[in-house]
Structure formats: structure tokens, C-alpha cells
Design an enzyme around this catalytic site. Structure first.
Site, PDB file in Angstrom:
ATOM      1  N   THR A  54      44.106  41.300  32.484  1.00 46.97           N
ATOM      2  CA  THR A  54      45.072  40.554  31.959  1.00 46.97           C
ATOM      3  C   THR A  54      45.533  41.888  30.939  1.00 46.97           C
ATOM      4  O   THR A  54      45.167  42.917  30.982  1.00 46.97           O
ATOM      5  CB  THR A  54      44.364  39.797  30.966  1.00 46.97           C
ATOM      6  OG1 THR A  54      43.909  38.568  31.600  1.00 46.97           O
ATOM      7  CG2 THR A  54      45.305  39.253  29.777  1.00 46.97           C
ATOM      8  N   THR A  95      40.797  39.988  26.721  1.00 44.39           N
ATOM      9  CA  THR A  95      40.783  39.942  28.138  1.00 44.39           C
ATOM     10  C   THR A  95      39.413  39.853  28.644  1.00 44.39           C
ATOM     11  O   THR A  95      38.513  40.159  27.938  1.00 44.39           O
ATOM     12  CB  THR A  95      41.466  41.327  28.545  1.00 44.39           C
ATOM     13  OG1 THR A  95      40.640  42.272  28.032  1.00 44.39           O
ATOM     14  CG2 THR A  95      42.544  41.578  28.372  1.00 44.39           C
TER      15      THR A  95
HETATM   16  N1  ASP Z   1      41.087  36.485  30.359  1.00 42.19           N
HETATM   17  C1  ASP Z   1      41.707  36.103  31.559  1.00 42.19           C
HETATM   18  C2  ASP Z   1      41.276  34.750  32.109  1.00 42.19           C
HETATM   19  O1  ASP Z   1      40.263  34.309  31.946  1.00 42.19           O
HETATM   20  C3  ASP Z   1      41.333  37.201  32.522  1.00 42.19           C
HETATM   21  C4  ASP Z   1      41.235  38.440  32.220  1.00 42.19           C
HETATM   22  O2  ASP Z   1      41.483  38.812  31.052  1.00 42.19           O
HETATM   23  O3  ASP Z   1      40.814  39.299  32.709  1.00 42.19           O
HETATM   24  O4  ASP Z   1      42.331  33.919  32.705  1.00 42.19           O
END
Ligand code: ASP
Length: 363
Positions: free
Chosen positions: A210, A261
Site C-alpha cells: 500500500t 500498511t
Molecule cells: N493494508 C492493506 C490491506 O490490508 C494492504 C497493505 O497495506 O499491504 O488491504
């Protein structure tokens, strides 16, 4: 769990200790993929632009980049091979928020989230409604699945096996015996080794990823954005933390901003970004506030390292006085056994750089 000594030493050993600035100043922080985003946002801040303009323009670089397979165009798709994007924005000065979730076919979900904030009486639009809304404002619908992401998706489908080791997407029972992942070479002869190795890695360890980006300007105004393609191979309709105001992003103009993230499900269960802003309100340094939130996540697993080992999550926080910090659940080690902390991007007007995150646990 980390020992008391590790707890004391961790952030310092990571070189993450930075003194809080007394006065607001132009500063942008982001997840590790955000060096270009921070630079773009800083350029806008230095030209006197609004903090939300700055971060939304910054993350558009990642949303456009097919090589960032965690955000926007080129993001890894859901289990049906369709890219579904989530995003949220918060504007400190006006104390407003907007979000979209499960948005298909539009590469800049952060910009749509911003329009939800500015042009509707709602905070969040999802799925088909979000797409229709984006199109009403002239966003072009397009196929966001790149060939690289499609390859990874196909490899993922082929990596799945039933109890007898079969998979309908691989060669039939009448085909010569094969061994994965070596068999991939035969199935995708036109794909280079490095791409195949990457595809196997993401197929067998569904990645998260993200971009979160937070900005403060010299007037003390703050904004934030989080934008993502979410968890690879998710069930269609799965929404992570990124578009959830208070989880993937929270900004309180009186205190500061935070974002995340990593594995969204765990963040939603602790309302991470809001928890961090509240911890800063209570007097914690941004880095300590991130660690405090990680402790809550660990507590949700009774601090069981073996269960916590299944995922990672990183928080980012920027306080209204310019102090900032980041912490991840895990610090890992490289092949030689050297500690390898997670990193995050910072730009205080002297160019973007990566700094080490603090950490709660060590692998
Ligand atoms: N937090 C995001 C989600 O769970 C993905 C990520 O940040 O890697 O959709």
C-alpha cells in the site's frame, strides 16, 4: 515477545530516534515505496500548495506505476483476476474525510476518495456505486491488470492443490509428471527467470502493500492519504484497512496524523490510526504511539509469536509539531543474519530518504 532490553534498545539501535521539532515545518512521510511520492508532495508544499493536494499528487505516482504491484494500475488482483482498489483521504484544516472501497477499473482511487469528500454528503462509496460516481466525474474506466500481475495471478491459481495434489489449472493427469515451481518454466517459456521467481513468491506468500502518505506544512496544516490494491488474491469484495477512516488513516488537525500498511484485518481490529493519534494526544512520541498500537495487535493474539509470525504491519505517524516516527510489528534478518529493519520514507525539504522503522518483535 520482545525482552525488556530489546524494547529499550530497539528503536535506538535502529537509528530511529529523532528529536521532535518545536515548530511546524514542511514535512512528508510515507511507506517505504513513497520516496517519489514524498518528493512530489514536498514540491507542492514548498510552492505553498494545500497538504491534501500534495499527498494525493504524491501517491498518484505509485497509482500510475505498473511496477508497484500493491497500488493502482498494476496492482495484484482479487481471486478472480480483477484489480479492486481501496483508498481514503483526510484533510486536517477542514476536518473532512472521504473513501472508496472495492473500486474497479479506475487507477486513481485516492482522487475519487477526495471527490467523495468534496462533492458528496457521504464519506465512503464502494464497488459499483463508487465506479459510477467516478465515471460521472469523468474518470476513465480501464483494465488495471497488467501482464505481470496477470502472470502472478495465474501462477497463484496453479499453485493451489487439493489433498491429492491436483489442480484444474495445471496440466491434466495424462501430462508428464512435474514439480512446482520448476514446472513454471515449461508453462511460461516466454517469461524471464526473475519475473517467474517473483510470481512464485507472491503466489505462495500473498503480499500486502500500500502507500500511506502524511504531510504537514509550515502553517501547521496536515493531511493524509492511503491507497492500495489490498491483499493479493482476496475474495472479491474484501475491504482492508486502507479506506477505513480510523484504521488505515486518521488525521486530527489538533494532534497529528497516522496511517498503516500491512495486514489490514489486524489493523481494523485495533482501529490503528485513530489509536495512534489518541496516543499522541496523550503525549506519546509518534514512534512510541506506533509501538503502543502494535502492542494491542500482539495482545489480540495473546502475544503468541508463532501466530504473529504469519503477518506484518507497519504504522506511520506525524505529529503537528513535526515529530514523526514509524514502527513495524517485526524486524527481520537478512540471509547473513544481520538485522534488517523495515524502512519508511521521509522528506523534510532536503530530498527524500529512507529511515529505519522501530519494531516490536524480532525474527
Ligand atoms: N493494508 C492493506 C490491506 O490490508 C494492504 C497493505 O497495506 O499491504 O488491504
Amino acid at each position: 515477545m520482545m525482552t525488556r532490553r530489546e524494547w529499550m534498545m530497539g528503536p535506538a539501535a535502529a537509528g530511529a530516534v529523532r528529536l521532535a521539532a518545536a515548530q511546524p515545518r514542511n514535512i512528508v512521510i510515507a511507506s517505504v515505496n513513497g520516496e517519489r511520492a514524498c518528493a512530489k508532495a514536498m514540491e507542492i508544499l514548498q510552492a505553498g500548495g494545500d497538504t491534501l493536494d500534495a499527498v494525493v499528487a504524491g501517491v498518484a505516482i505509485n497509482e500510475d506505476d505498473p511496477e508497484d504491484t500493491t497500488v493502482g494500475y498494476g496492482g495484484l488482483p482479487n481471486e478472480e483476476g480483477i484489480v479492486e482498489l481501496d483508498a481514503s483521504v483526510m484533510h486536517g484544516p477542514t476536518r473532512r474525510a472521504g473513501a472508496v472501497a472495492g473500486l474497479r477499473g479506475i487507477r486513481h482511487p485516492a482522487q475519487v476518495a477526495r471527490l467523495v469528500m468534496e462533492r458528496t454528503d457521504h464519506v465512503m462509496l464502494v464497488g459499483e456505486g463508487a465506479l459510477r460516481f467516478a465515471k460521472a466525474y469523468g474518470f476513465q474506466e480501464e483494465n488495471l491488470l497488467t501482464e505481470k500481475a496477470r502472470l502472478a495471478w495465474l501462477v497463484w491459481k496453479q499453485s493451489l492443490r487439493d489433498a491429492s495434489g491436483r489442480n484444474n489449472w495445471t496440466d491434466g493427469l495424462d501430462a508428464p509428471p512435474e514439480k512446482s515451481p520448476q514446472a513454471l518454466r515449461q508453462r511460461f517459456p516466454h517469461v524471464d527467470e526473475a519475473t517467474l521467481a517473483w510470481a512464485w513468491q507472491v503466489a505462495t506468500n500473498p503480499p500486502t502493500g500500500t502507500i500511506n502518505c502524511l504531510a504537514l506544512n509550515a502553517k501547521g496544516e496536515m493531511s493524509g492519504v492511503t491507497t492500495t490494491s489490498g491483499l493479493a488474491w482476496k475474495i472479491p469484495g474484501r475491504v482492508g484497512d486502507s479506506p477505513i477512516i480510523g484504521a488505515g488513516l486518521f488525521v486530527d488537525q489538533d494532534v497529528g496524523a497516522a496511517g498503516a500498511t500491512g495486514r489490514g484485518e489486524e489493523n481494523i481490529r485495533v482501529a490503528g490510526a485513530h489509536t495512534i493519534v489518541e496516543a499522541m494526544r496523550a503525549g506519546m512520541h509518534p514512534r512510541e504511539a506506533c509501538l503502543e498500537c502494535l502492542k494491542r495487535i500482539a495482545r489480540n493474539f495473546n502475544n503468541d509469536r508463532s501466530r504473529l509470525a504469519a503477518f506484518d504491519i507497519t504504522f506511520y505517524a506525524l505529529r503537528k509539531d513535526g515529530a514523526y516516527g514509524s514502527a513495524s510489528l517485526w524486524r527481520s534478518r537478512d540471509k547473513e543474519g544481520r538485522p534488517r529493519p523495515q524502512r519508511f520514507a521521509v522528506n523534510d525539504g532536503t530530498g527524500s530518504r529512507l529511515e529505519d522503522c522501530a519494531w516490536l518483535l524480532e525474527r
